[in-house]
Design a protein around this motif. Structure first.
Motif, short mmCIF file in Angstrom:
data_model
loop_
_atom_site.label_atom_id
_atom_site.label_comp_id
_atom_site.label_asym_id
_atom_site.label_seq_id
_atom_site.Cartn_x
_atom_site.Cartn_y
_atom_site.Cartn_z
N VAL A 172 -26.03 20.92 33.62
CA VAL A 172 -26.45 22.33 33.63
C VAL A 172 -25.47 23.14 34.46
O VAL A 172 -25.09 24.26 34.10
CB VAL A 172 -27.88 22.46 34.18
CG1 VAL A 172 -28.27 23.93 34.32
CG2 VAL A 172 -28.87 21.74 33.29
N GLU A 173 -25.05 22.57 35.59
CA GLU A 173 -24.14 23.28 36.48
C GLU A 173 -22.80 23.57 35.81
O GLU A 173 -22.21 24.63 36.03
CB GLU A 173 -23.93 22.46 37.76
CG GLU A 173 -25.15 22.34 38.66
CD GLU A 173 -26.20 21.37 38.14
OE1 GLU A 173 -27.33 21.39 38.66
OE2 GLU A 173 -25.89 20.58 37.21
N ARG A 215 -37.52 24.63 27.70
CA ARG A 215 -38.39 25.40 28.60
C ARG A 215 -37.85 25.45 30.03
O ARG A 215 -37.97 26.47 30.71
CB ARG A 215 -39.80 24.80 28.58
CG ARG A 215 -40.56 25.06 27.29
CD ARG A 215 -41.95 24.43 27.34
NE ARG A 215 -41.88 22.98 27.30
CZ ARG A 215 -41.80 22.27 26.17
NH1 ARG A 215 -41.76 22.89 25.01
NH2 ARG A 215 -41.75 20.95 26.20
N ALA A 216 -37.29 24.35 30.49
CA ALA A 216 -36.79 24.30 31.87
C ALA A 216 -35.68 25.32 32.09
O ALA A 216 -35.60 25.94 33.16
CB ALA A 216 -36.29 22.90 32.20
N LEU A 217 -34.84 25.51 31.09
CA LEU A 217 -33.75 26.48 31.21
C LEU A 217 -34.28 27.90 31.24
O LEU A 217 -33.83 28.75 32.01
CB LEU A 217 -32.75 26.32 30.06
CG LEU A 217 -31.86 25.09 30.06
CD1 LEU A 217 -30.91 25.12 28.88
CD2 LEU A 217 -31.08 24.97 31.37
N PRO A 261 -28.35 16.55 34.15
CA PRO A 261 -28.08 16.49 32.71
C PRO A 261 -28.64 17.69 31.98
O PRO A 261 -29.72 18.19 32.30
CB PRO A 261 -28.78 15.20 32.26
CG PRO A 261 -28.94 14.40 33.51
CD PRO A 261 -29.11 15.37 34.63
N PHE A 262 -27.91 18.18 30.99
CA PHE A 262 -28.36 19.32 30.22
C PHE A 262 -29.61 18.93 29.43
O PHE A 262 -29.61 17.92 28.72
CB PHE A 262 -27.27 19.79 29.26
CG PHE A 262 -27.46 21.19 28.79
CD1 PHE A 262 -26.98 22.25 29.54
CD2 PHE A 262 -28.13 21.46 27.60
CE1 PHE A 262 -27.17 23.56 29.11
CE2 PHE A 262 -28.32 22.77 27.17
CZ PHE A 262 -27.84 23.82 27.93
N PRO A 263 -30.68 19.71 29.54
CA PRO A 263 -31.93 19.32 28.87
C PRO A 263 -31.83 19.44 27.35
O PRO A 263 -31.10 20.28 26.82
CB PRO A 263 -32.94 20.33 29.44
CG PRO A 263 -32.12 21.51 29.84
CD PRO A 263 -30.81 20.97 30.31
N PHE A 264 -32.59 18.59 26.69
CA PHE A 264 -32.57 18.56 25.23
C PHE A 264 -33.98 18.22 24.76
O PHE A 264 -34.57 17.23 25.21
CB PHE A 264 -31.58 17.50 24.75
CG PHE A 264 -30.95 17.80 23.42
CD1 PHE A 264 -30.23 18.96 23.22
CD2 PHE A 264 -31.06 16.91 22.37
CE1 PHE A 264 -29.62 19.23 22.00
CE2 PHE A 264 -30.46 17.16 21.15
CZ PHE A 264 -29.73 18.33 20.96
#
Length: 350
Positions: free
Chosen positions: A29-30, A68-70, A244-247
């Motif tokens: 994400v960063e 949703r987290a993003l 990690p980028f959420p999926f």
């Protein structure tokens, strides 16, 4: 799961500003936040995220599905931008793999080498001109691609990297990487590409990349991708924290549709394939085989059987962001595609 810390430790052995390094298949994400916030892309002080279309859809249109987290952490528009950039990252990886394979088969031909040149990472001093008439030789010179390392340095133990979750590649974005990223289909908005989600009306004139004749391509958006890549790589090298980028399910379903769409014969009697997509569940049969897939939160559970070759494959929680999972699935689908489809069934993703 990707061990970002271990991968960063490996890169630290390569010295300052390595031209070729180990990178995660799934970005953090960063990394994507750093890319979205990259400035001086087309004009001094601009921000890369400003060139992505606004999350504004007409009533009745189905909006993109965002993790949703993003959305909770960064808001709807920034979450939209981050997802688009994560798809572009995946497109860059696919482009580099494609053309290094071709270079291995064909050698260092002028055509192959032309796509293995690095693009500018920022705009020139004063920015790109707004019109072709205002373009100067300095602008044209800045727009030219440059040589960069496209193979690993010897002696650093590249074989130690997990080939399923990491890959080795250049620190700068190559022409073929940007091309495939532009063409990459979105996992948040089914059948939409990166290029379709950029506000081209905001882009200035870039010599050699702006469409001037009907037979030209409109390539200005590659500067966004090059800037994205550079910012993400620098954040990975220098940043201490990486998640990690959420999926989520819609992303998995979109990648399943992308793989299933590669075949033709097993879909010959499935005229509603695109209108039915994306799928929660999809099944099909041929005269010599069968396939069944179910999309879940952790990935895709699928199994396929081809009686002609005696092949049976079953996977649980397959994440098609990883190339080895895509390769296994498409090998199975290629076997099934040798015969016409005899039946199909699907459950839509709500």
């Amino acid at each position: 799961m990707i061990d970002y810390a271990k991968l960063r430790q490996f890169n630290a052995k390569l010295g300052d500003n390595p031209g070729y390094l180990g990178l995660p298949v799934v970005p953090s994400v960063e990394m994507m936040l750093a890319a979205a916030r990259r400035t001086d892309v087309y004009r001094p002080g601009d921000m890369l995220a400003d060139y992505v279309v606004a999350f504004d859809f007409e009533p009745g249109e189905k909006p993109p599905a965002l993790p949703r987290a993003l959305v909770e952490s960064h808001g709807r528009q920034m979450a939209f931008v981050l997802c688009i950039l994560a798809d572009a990252w995946a497109g860059c990886l696919a482009g580099f793999r494609e053309w290094t394979d071709r270079r291995g088969r064909e050698g260092a031909t002028p055509f192959v080498n032309a796509w293995l040149k690095a693009l500018p990472t920022r705009c020139p001093q004063g920015g790109w001109p707004e019109t072709g008439e205002a373009s100067t030789e300095a602008h044209a010179s800045h727009a030219k691609s440059v040589d960069t390392r496209t193979c690993p340095q010897d002696g650093f133990g590249w074989w130690e990297l997990d080939r399923n979750t990491t890959w080795s590649g250049p620190s700068l974005c190559l022409g073929i990487m940007a091309l495939r990223a532009r063409q990459r289909e979105s996992t948040t908005l089914l059948f939409g590409s990166f290029d379709e989600l950029i506000d081209h009306a905001k882009l200035p004139y870039v010599p050699g990349y702006t469409k001037q004749h009907r037979f030209d391509d409109e390539d200005r958006s590659v500067m966004l991708i090059s800037a994205m890549w550079d910012a993400a790589v620098q954040e990975f090298l220098l940043g201490d924290t990486h998640a990690p980028f959420p999926f989520e399910e819609h992303g998995h379903a979109a990648l399943l549709v992308e793989s299933l769409s590669q075949g033709r014969r097993y879909r010959e009697n499935w005229s509603s394939f695109y209108s039915d997509a994306p799928f929660r569940e999809a099944s099909m049969t041929t005269s010599h085989g069968r396939f069944h897939a179910v999309v879940g939160k952790a990935g895709i559970d699928w199994e396929g059987e081809d009686s002609g070759s005696g092949t049976f494959v079953m996977r649980k929680g397959a994440d098609l962001r990883y190339p080895h999972e895509v390769s296994l699935l498409r090998t199975m689908l290629d076997l099934l595609d040798k015969h016409e489809g005899t039946g199909h069934a699907s459950v839509p993703l709500e």
